[in-house]
Every structure is written in C-alpha cells, then in structure tokens.
Design a protein around this motif. Sequence first.
Motif, PDB file in Angstrom:
ATOM      1  N   ASP A 220       0.800  -1.230   0.000  1.00 43.12           N
ATOM      2  CA  ASP A 220       0.000   0.000   0.000  1.00 43.12           C
ATOM      3  C   ASP A 220       0.829   1.273   0.000  1.00 43.12           C
ATOM      4  OD1 ASP A 220      -0.478   1.216   3.247  1.00 43.12           O
ATOM      5  OD2 ASP A 220       0.784  -0.501   2.815  1.00 43.12           O
ATOM      6  N   LYS A 238      -6.883  -1.226  -1.939  1.00 45.79           N
ATOM      7  CA  LYS A 238      -7.794  -0.146  -2.305  1.00 45.79           C
ATOM      8  C   LYS A 238      -7.411   1.147  -1.604  1.00 45.79           C
ATOM      9  CE  LYS A 238     -12.705   1.076  -2.515  1.00 45.79           C
ATOM     10  NZ  LYS A 238     -14.094   0.643  -2.204  1.00 45.79           N
ATOM     11  N   ASN A 239      -6.840   1.042  -0.409  1.00 43.49           N
ATOM     12  CA  ASN A 239      -6.421   2.203   0.369  1.00 43.49           C
ATOM     13  C   ASN A 239      -4.987   2.643   0.070  1.00 43.49           C
ATOM     14  OD1 ASN A 239      -6.333  -0.480   2.018  1.00 43.49           O
ATOM     15  ND2 ASN A 239      -4.626   0.722   2.838  1.00 43.49           N
ATOM     16  N   LYS A 245      -0.954   2.243  -6.612  1.00 47.38           N
ATOM     17  CA  LYS A 245      -2.070   1.796  -7.450  1.00 47.38           C
ATOM     18  C   LYS A 245      -1.716   1.896  -8.927  1.00 47.38           C
ATOM     19  CE  LYS A 245      -5.964   2.920  -4.403  1.00 47.38           C
ATOM     20  NZ  LYS A 245      -7.139   3.815  -4.235  1.00 47.38           N
ATOM     21  N   VAL A 251      -5.757  -4.066  -8.229  1.00 44.71           N
ATOM     22  CA  VAL A 251      -6.091  -3.331  -7.005  1.00 44.71           C
ATOM     23  C   VAL A 251      -7.230  -4.078  -6.316  1.00 44.71           C
ATOM     24  CG1 VAL A 251      -6.897  -1.147  -6.018  1.00 44.71           C
ATOM     25  CG2 VAL A 251      -5.418  -1.124  -8.050  1.00 44.71           C
ATOM     26  N   THR A 252      -7.118  -4.276  -5.018  1.00 39.65           N
ATOM     27  CA  THR A 252      -8.175  -4.997  -4.302  1.00 39.65           C
ATOM     28  C   THR A 252      -9.474  -4.202  -4.313  1.00 39.65           C
ATOM     29  OG1 THR A 252      -7.589  -4.035  -2.150  1.00 39.65           O
ATOM     30  CG2 THR A 252      -6.498  -6.097  -2.770  1.00 39.65           C
ATOM     31  N   ASP A 253     -10.576  -4.892  -4.211  1.00 39.31           N
ATOM     32  CA  ASP A 253     -11.885  -4.240  -4.176  1.00 39.31           C
ATOM     33  C   ASP A 253     -12.202  -3.688  -2.792  1.00 39.31           C
ATOM     34  OD1 ASP A 253     -12.455  -4.810  -6.865  1.00 39.31           O
ATOM     35  OD2 ASP A 253     -13.192  -6.811  -6.347  1.00 39.31           O
ATOM     36  N   THR A 255     -10.542  -2.381   1.240  1.00 31.32           N
ATOM     37  CA  THR A 255      -9.393  -1.829   1.940  1.00 31.32           C
ATOM     38  C   THR A 255      -8.842  -2.816   2.966  1.00 31.32           C
ATOM     39  OG1 THR A 255     -10.663  -0.867   3.765  1.00 31.32           O
ATOM     40  CG2 THR A 255     -10.453   0.461   1.743  1.00 31.32           C
ATOM     41  N   GLY A 260      -9.300  -6.727   2.746  1.00 28.42           N
ATOM     42  CA  GLY A 260      -8.969  -6.693   1.324  1.00 28.42           C
ATOM     43  C   GLY A 260      -8.085  -7.830   0.862  1.00 28.42           C
ATOM     44  N   TYR A 264      -9.398 -10.881  -1.654  1.00 26.52           N
ATOM     45  CA  TYR A 264      -8.692 -11.089  -2.924  1.00 26.52           C
ATOM     46  C   TYR A 264      -8.241 -12.542  -3.044  1.00 26.52           C
ATOM     47  CZ  TYR A 264      -5.301 -10.696  -6.688  1.00 26.52           C
ATOM     48  OH  TYR A 264      -4.614 -10.888  -7.861  1.00 26.52           O
TER      49      TYR A 264
END
Length: 275
Positions: A220, A238-239, A245, A251-253, A255, A260, A264
């Motif tokens: 991240d 996601k975060n 990113k 990218v994970t759906d 956080t 997350g 995944y």
Amino acid sequence: MITITKKLIALDLDGTTLNDDSQISPQTAETIRAAARQGYIVSIVTGRPNRLSENFYDDLKLETPMINFNGNLGILPHQEWNREYQYTIDKEIVTELLEKSKPLGLSLIAVEGRDMFLANRGLNTGFGFFPSSLKTNQVLSRKSLKTNPISITVQVEPELKQGLINFVEQQFGDQVEVSPWGGPHPIVEIATKGVHKSTGLKFLADYYGVLQKDIIAFGDEGNDLTMMEYAGTGVAMKNAIDKIKNSADEVTDFTNDDDGVARYLQDHLDIAVGQ
C-alpha cells in the motif's frame, strides 16, 4: 506426472494485512492460514523490525522465513538459521548523528538490529513503534552501540527534515539511503544503500525455487513499490497511495480495514476457508 506450481504470497503488514487498529482480523488470519495449508508459500515482507512483527507471524502460524526492515533482514523467527542474512550500517554514522543531533534538529535517534534496540530517549508519542521509556540497557551512546545496526530511525523537526536528508546523502550517500516515512510523522529511516523489499522477495523466491511470474505481492505504501514490481502480480490495496495503485497489476476491491487481502485471495486463488 503432475507438477504442482509453487506460488509465493508476499504480505506487507501495515495498511495491508493489518487493519487500521494494527491488528489482523479473524477473517484475514484464517484465510492466510488456509492458503498456507493448501500449499501456498506465505511470507511476511515488512518494514517493521522483527520485534514488532513476530507476534503476527505467530498468529498466522507461519513457518516460512520473514523479511524485516524493508529487505535488510531475513530470518526464521525464534530459531537460528544458516541462511539468515542482514545488511548493516557502519556504527560511526550513528556517532556522527549523535554528535550533530542539535544542529540537525534530531529529537530521537533509534538504532536496531535483530536483537538490538537502542535510543537516545523514549518517545511519548511513539505511535506503536518506539517505547515511551527506556530500560538502562536501551540507552544509546557511543559506548552502548557495540555492533553495526541494521536500521537508524530519526525524528527531526519538520522544518529541518530536508536539511537532514541532504546532510546524510552528502556525507554517507555512497553507503546508505534515506527514506522519509509516509504519513504525518517527521520520521526518517536510514538503511543500507540499494537494499529494498525486492531484495528480500528475491531471496525468498530463490530459496523456494519460485519463478517471478508465480509471486503475488500485496502492498500500500512507497516502500512496497520494488517488491510489487518484482512480483509477477503486484496487488495494491484499495487504500494504497496513488503511486502504488498506478504501478500495480491489480487493485483490491476492499481496503485493509475490510479484509482486502483475504477477499482477494478467496476470489482469485480459490482459497477454501474453514477446511
């Protein structure tokens, strides 16, 4: 004869595997344990020192090597291992920082090794990484620093931060590199030049005989970039910050606060939880 492809899952901790309370949720823990039971090689690759990550290693019931200090230390926790490695810094650099701490605006100097933690003072706002008070054998001085450390962490007055970075790079730039922490804290970390999380990830891949294309790395923050670029599949949370990113393969759906990593893994690797 059927050959089973080895896959390596590399997990950053803060902002990735850990939620915003710096904990591993039950769902994430069980999913990672299930992945290991099903034959995936799961390893922690973190910027944290081993003293602040072995509890998570134990919670996940891992038996793989762990990479700490952003690639500068590779160990098998709780035991001696003949493949263990570490990259250290000349302790004279620490002495120089101690002597010039006032003009450089350094309010904290902490040095660490696998089994060493020394600091010039405690830190009341240690944000989980540094103790608020020191034991007698933890006070940093030229005399107490007997071996070369793996990492130097300093807290600097915000307006003098760039000056410190310039000083270290001009004086010791051939030996070390400087990495400001993300977030609001005026913290700068100093470690061996050219060593990153990708160093540790390559070590793990070589040790297990895993091809780059069969590595999945989660991260991240900026210190995860080299690891994610080395991996066949770099997965940004996601975060994650935009830089991560933008360079990630996926990218994970969800956080880090919403499992997350676990979601995944369950969706993409068909991890069977609860078996």
